[in-house]
Design a protein around this motif. Structure first.
Motif, PDB file in Angstrom:
ATOM      1  N   HIS A  82       0.833  -1.210   0.000  1.00  0.00           N
ATOM      2  CA  HIS A  82       0.000   0.000   0.000  1.00  0.00           C
ATOM      3  C   HIS A  82       0.868   1.259   0.000  1.00  0.00           C
ATOM      4  O   HIS A  82       0.718   2.140  -0.849  1.00  0.00           O
ATOM      5  N   THR A  92       3.175   1.614  -3.074  1.00  0.00           N
ATOM      6  CA  THR A  92       2.395   2.057  -4.234  1.00  0.00           C
ATOM      7  C   THR A  92       2.165   3.559  -4.178  1.00  0.00           C
ATOM      8  O   THR A  92       2.291   4.250  -5.202  1.00  0.00           O
ATOM      9  N   THR A 141      -0.153  -3.404  -7.754  1.00  0.00           N
ATOM     10  CA  THR A 141      -1.607  -3.421  -7.599  1.00  0.00           C
ATOM     11  C   THR A 141      -2.147  -4.844  -7.767  1.00  0.00           C
ATOM     12  O   THR A 141      -2.998  -5.292  -6.995  1.00  0.00           O
ATOM     13  N   ARG A 152      -1.054  -6.799  -4.714  1.00  0.00           N
ATOM     14  CA  ARG A 152      -1.871  -6.448  -3.550  1.00  0.00           C
ATOM     15  C   ARG A 152      -3.238  -7.120  -3.614  1.00  0.00           C
ATOM     16  O   ARG A 152      -3.747  -7.614  -2.598  1.00  0.00           O
ATOM     17  N   TYR A 165      -8.345   0.840  -7.099  1.00  0.00           N
ATOM     18  CA  TYR A 165      -7.776  -0.317  -7.800  1.00  0.00           C
ATOM     19  C   TYR A 165      -7.960  -0.200  -9.308  1.00  0.00           C
ATOM     20  O   TYR A 165      -7.034  -0.461 -10.080  1.00  0.00           O
ATOM     21  N   LEU A 209      -5.534   2.381 -10.600  1.00  0.00           N
ATOM     22  CA  LEU A 209      -4.145   1.936 -10.506  1.00  0.00           C
ATOM     23  C   LEU A 209      -3.814   0.865 -11.549  1.00  0.00           C
ATOM     24  O   LEU A 209      -2.642   0.582 -11.793  1.00  0.00           O
TER      25      LEU A 209
END
Length: 174
Positions: A12, A15, A56, A59, A91, A94
């Motif tokens: 997180h 990013t 992303t 994650r 999301y 990204l």
């Protein structure tokens, strides 16, 4: 589970840092006039964007493996639905932003100029719709991140519910 896993937390924050770098690099590229300077900066911008895309996806995988935290206790259904929507939008953006960058690289002649190491072949990206799409998506992401951060700050300092602990790198015993 009161906190996200350490690996989700690290991804997180990494990013976010990479997005700040990509934003800065993209803005710098848009403002640069010298093509030879752009030739040096484009590959760095591409690598950072690719890393954001990859992180992303990683994650999302970690969230499936490690689990998601339940909504905040005592929160309204509407607030929880808005929070879920904001997370989904983050999301989506990204992923969409790096994909739009990949499309731009491959459809504008930019990749050819870089492969040939020929600054004279760099396209004027502002003439391409995909450049506008990419920039618009970035703008939407900036606003979405601001809303996300404002909500976290509201929870931490107004509601005082320690929401930020959920994404803290430091591990808490409670």
């Amino acid at each position: 589970m009161k906190q996200y896993s350490i690996r989700i937390t690290l991804v997180h924050w990494l990013t976010l840092l990479l997005f700040i770098a990509a934003f800065y690099l993209g803005h710098t590229l848009d403002e640069m006039k010298e093509a030879t300077d752009k030739m040096r900066l484009y590959p760095i911008h591409f690598i950072v964007g690719d890393l954001i895309f990859l992180l992303t996806l990683i994650r999302a995988y970690f969230l499936r493996k490690d689990g998601k935290l339940p909504p905040i206790e005592g929160g309204s259904d509407v607030a929880n639905k808005v929070a879920t929507g904001i997370h989904h939008l983050l999301y989506l953006l990204l992923i969409a932003i790096p994909v739009s960058g990949m499309i731009m690289i491959n459809t504008t002649g930019l990749l050819d100029a870089l492969r040939l190491h020929d600054a004279g072949k760099l396209p004027d990206l502002e003439k391409f719709v995909i450049h506008d799409v990419h920039g618009t998506l970035v703008g939407i992401l900036v606003v979405t991140i601001a809303l996300h951060a404002a909500a976290a700050i509201y929870h931490q300092f107004i509601l005082k519910d320690n929401l930020i602990r959920r994404m803290a790198i430091k591990r808490f015993k409670d």
